[in-house]
Design an enzyme around this catalytic site. Structure first.
Site, PDB file in Angstrom:
ATOM      1  N   SER A   5      10.957 -11.620  67.544  1.00  0.00           N
ATOM      2  CA  SER A   5      11.876 -12.737  66.882  1.00  0.00           C
ATOM      3  C   SER A   5      13.245 -12.693  67.998  1.00  0.00           C
ATOM      4  O   SER A   5      13.342 -11.215  68.285  1.00  0.00           O
ATOM      5  CB  SER A   5      12.098 -11.583  64.886  1.00  0.00           C
ATOM      6  OG  SER A   5      13.779 -11.986  64.648  1.00  0.00           O
TER       7      SER A   5
ATOM      8  N   TYR B  15      13.625  -2.895  61.167  1.00  0.00           N
ATOM      9  CA  TYR B  15      12.820  -4.180  61.674  1.00  0.00           C
ATOM     10  C   TYR B  15      12.860  -4.052  63.413  1.00  0.00           C
ATOM     11  O   TYR B  15      12.023  -4.890  63.640  1.00  0.00           O
ATOM     12  CB  TYR B  15      13.246  -4.660  60.445  1.00  0.00           C
ATOM     13  CG  TYR B  15      12.566  -6.557  61.182  1.00  0.00           C
ATOM     14  CD1 TYR B  15      11.466  -6.311  60.654  1.00  0.00           C
ATOM     15  CD2 TYR B  15      14.303  -6.738  61.603  1.00  0.00           C
ATOM     16  CE1 TYR B  15      11.241  -7.968  61.387  1.00  0.00           C
ATOM     17  CE2 TYR B  15      13.516  -7.836  61.959  1.00  0.00           C
ATOM     18  CZ  TYR B  15      11.961  -8.507  62.172  1.00  0.00           C
ATOM     19  OH  TYR B  15      11.137 -10.100  62.331  1.00  0.00           O
TER      20      TYR B  15
ATOM     21  N   LYS C  83       9.700  -4.173  66.937  1.00  0.00           N
ATOM     22  CA  LYS C  83       9.800  -5.823  68.027  1.00  0.00           C
ATOM     23  C   LYS C  83       9.930  -5.656  69.088  1.00  0.00           C
ATOM     24  O   LYS C  83       9.630  -5.671  69.493  1.00  0.00           O
ATOM     25  CB  LYS C  83      10.741  -6.855  67.148  1.00  0.00           C
ATOM     26  CG  LYS C  83      10.270  -7.509  65.470  1.00  0.00           C
ATOM     27  CD  LYS C  83       9.284  -7.555  65.403  1.00  0.00           C
ATOM     28  CE  LYS C  83       8.631  -8.024  64.403  1.00  0.00           C
ATOM     29  NZ  LYS C  83       6.753  -8.429  64.022  1.00  0.00           N
TER      30      LYS C  83
HETATM   31  N1  UFG Z   1      23.133 -16.309  53.999  1.00  0.00           N
HETATM   32  C1  UFG Z   1      24.295 -16.701  52.919  1.00  0.00           C
HETATM   33  N2  UFG Z   1      23.587 -16.335  51.695  1.00  0.00           N
HETATM   34  C2  UFG Z   1      22.850 -15.629  51.661  1.00  0.00           C
HETATM   35  C3  UFG Z   1      21.035 -15.873  52.715  1.00  0.00           C
HETATM   36  C4  UFG Z   1      21.778 -15.691  53.466  1.00  0.00           C
HETATM   37  O1  UFG Z   1      24.974 -17.007  53.104  1.00  0.00           O
HETATM   38  O2  UFG Z   1      22.374 -15.343  50.380  1.00  0.00           O
HETATM   39  C5  UFG Z   1      23.080 -16.656  55.022  1.00  0.00           C
HETATM   40  C6  UFG Z   1      23.572 -15.618  56.426  1.00  0.00           C
HETATM   41  O3  UFG Z   1      24.980 -14.563  56.232  1.00  0.00           O
HETATM   42  C7  UFG Z   1      22.852 -16.029  58.137  1.00  0.00           C
HETATM   43  C8  UFG Z   1      21.539 -17.085  57.387  1.00  0.00           C
HETATM   44  O4  UFG Z   1      22.333 -17.357  56.243  1.00  0.00           O
HETATM   45  O5  UFG Z   1      24.626 -17.017  58.158  1.00  0.00           O
HETATM   46  C9  UFG Z   1      20.726 -16.959  57.914  1.00  0.00           C
HETATM   47  O6  UFG Z   1      20.031 -16.208  57.038  1.00  0.00           O
HETATM   48  P1  UFG Z   1      18.913 -15.682  57.100  1.00  0.00           P
HETATM   49  O7  UFG Z   1      19.193 -14.244  56.228  1.00  0.00           O
HETATM   50  O8  UFG Z   1      17.698 -16.657  56.078  1.00  0.00           O
HETATM   51  O9  UFG Z   1      18.792 -15.108  57.948  1.00  0.00           O
HETATM   52  P2  UFG Z   1      19.231 -13.979  59.403  1.00  0.00           P
HETATM   53  O10 UFG Z   1      19.049 -14.868  60.851  1.00  0.00           O
HETATM   54  O11 UFG Z   1      20.305 -13.447  59.077  1.00  0.00           O
HETATM   55  O12 UFG Z   1      17.935 -13.186  59.739  1.00  0.00           O
HETATM   56  C10 UFG Z   1      16.856 -13.986  60.471  1.00  0.00           C
HETATM   57  C11 UFG Z   1      15.345 -12.898  60.255  1.00  0.00           C
HETATM   58  C12 UFG Z   1      15.126 -11.680  60.257  1.00  0.00           C
HETATM   59  C13 UFG Z   1      15.203 -11.229  61.965  1.00  0.00           C
HETATM   60  C14 UFG Z   1      16.858 -12.346  62.089  1.00  0.00           C
HETATM   61  C15 UFG Z   1      17.465 -12.217  63.801  1.00  0.00           C
HETATM   62  O13 UFG Z   1      15.302 -13.248  58.575  1.00  0.00           O
HETATM   63  O14 UFG Z   1      13.996 -11.853  59.749  1.00  0.00           O
HETATM   64  O15 UFG Z   1      16.889 -13.507  62.173  1.00  0.00           O
HETATM   65  O16 UFG Z   1      16.393 -12.289  64.854  1.00  0.00           O
HETATM   66  F1  UFG Z   1      15.807 -10.418  62.196  1.00  0.00           F
END
Ligand code: UFG
Length: 342
Positions: free
Chosen positions: A128, A154, A158
């Site tokens: 990741s 988590y 990785k």
């Molecule tokens: N977000 C919102 N509202 C929500 C959910 C998410 O605004 O209800 C925003 C988050 O703040 C972020 C973006 O949407 O800015 C993406 O969020 P995600 O949770 O979908 O994805 P992330 O980039 O935070 O997380 C992903 C993977 C993880 C991994 C991470 C870093 O889901 O497994 O990338 O690699 F760890």
């Protein structure tokens, strides 16, 4: 000897695993799914078989348990392993670290022990972009960007996974190992028969959007609009799941063709950043639905902006993302609609 190329796909009923099974079949490989369905639903296997138009090998085995998995290695001559099986909920990993270390590291060790014993040289590992943490000077990261101390168990699994693979490869020079560092996988298969299936409330953005769009959830909260990005919301690199699945097959083919051993880590992303608010706009456009959302506070631990430099995937694997963001969001929406009929 069979002329079939059997590929072990641990976690093959999961989101990325199931789409990779389809990509493998399209390229003439014979996937063997190892998945005890603790995080997937049995109908995914049936739907995979519908898409494939034939039965698919599936063993409901916990792949941190050596003996049952060893039986599969005894039964088939396995050409390659794609190891997805792992827990991936960031928050849960903070609350239950032992569960994450036991399962994510335990299953990797078991799989590698068997790879060594049965001389399976070609291994793909599900990594990741979380390994980059919050990069210091840049939001676009290539594989030379230093790995940073993980902020969650988590993420640590990785980083540790890549380290274990690297040590293992040094000790077994003939092994051809690729760690694929995914950015943000979204979307679903064009048939809408398989897709992302969050159990409980989704943690990731697009399933949250589509479930809000369909009325399963009331409202999306955008986690912050005061970041120093163009519109103030966070930026990510959203990649279509079918493109991501294809990258695994390319990595596998690359390993099968290589005459020498290697350990490589490769970014899999589009190379394009999209903000949360932009993604909402794309959803509204492809679905024709006005999304109910509001702006809330920042989520702890969120990186403001990160996206891939995906050049290495192009040079080494001859892979680039081909689907558009609209394709991705529309496929996720079609999958959500299909789900609401189940
Ligand atoms: N977000 C919102 N509202 C929500 C959910 C998410 O605004 O209800 C925003 C988050 O703040 C972020 C973006 O949407 O800015 C993406 O969020 P995600 O949770 O979908 O994805 P992330 O980039 O935070 O997380 C992903 C993977 C993880 C991994 C991470 C870093 O889901 O497994 O990338 O690699 F760890």
């Amino acid at each position: 000897m069979s002329d079939k190329k059997y590929i072990l796909v641990t976690g093959g009923a999961g989101f990325i695993g199931s789409h990779t099974v389809i990509s493998l079949l399209e390229k003439g490989f014979e996937p063997i799914i190892i998945d005890d369905l603790r995080n997937a639903k049995p109908f995914i296997i049936n739907n995979l078989e519908t898409i494939a138009g034939k039965p698919i090998l599936h063993y409901p085995i916990d792949c941190s348990e050596l003996n049952p998995l060893e039986k599969v290695f005894t039964e088939y001559e396995i050409s390659g392993i794609i190891h997805f099986a792992a827990y991936k909920a960031v928050d849960e990993s903070i609350r239950e670290p032992l569960k994450y270390y036991q399962n994510n590291i335990g299953s990797l060790l078991t799989v590698l022990q068997l790879a060594e014993k049965f001389k399976v040289a070609n291994i793909i590992f599900s990594s990741s972009c979380t390994v980059y943490g919050e990069p210091k000077d840049t939001v676009i990261v290539d594989e030379m960007t230093p790995i940073q101390a993980a902020t969650t168990p988590y993420g640590e699994t990785k980083i540790m996974g890549e380290k274990i693979l690297s040590d293992f490869q040094k000790a077994n020079g003939n092994l051809k190992i690729t760690a694929l560092r995914y950015f943000n996988p979204i979307g679903a298969h064009e048939s809408a028969l398989i897709g992302e299936l969050p159990l409980g409330k989704p943690a990731n953005l697009l399933p949250y959007i589509t479930q809000t769009g369909i009325g399963k959830l009331e409202k999306l909260v955008v986690f912050g609009n005061d970041y120093s990005t163009q519109d103030g919301s966070c930026i990510r690199d959203y990649i279509h799941i079918a493109d991501l699945a294809d990258a695994h097959v390319k990595a596998l083919q690359n390993a099968l063709e290589s005459k020498t051993g290697f350990m490589d880590a490769i970014n899999i992303g589009t190379g394009k950043g999209t903000s949360v608010l932009e993604l909402i706009k794309v959803f509204e456009k492809v679905s024709g639905i006005k999304l109910n959302y509001s702006i809330g506070p920042r989520r702890t631990g969120d990186v403001p902006a990160i996206y891939a430099n995906a050049e290495k995937a192009k040079t080494v694997l001859n892979w680039t993302a081909t689907r558009t963001l609209e394709d991705s969001v529309l496929s996720a929406w079609n999958w959500e609609k299909y789900n609401s009929t189940l």
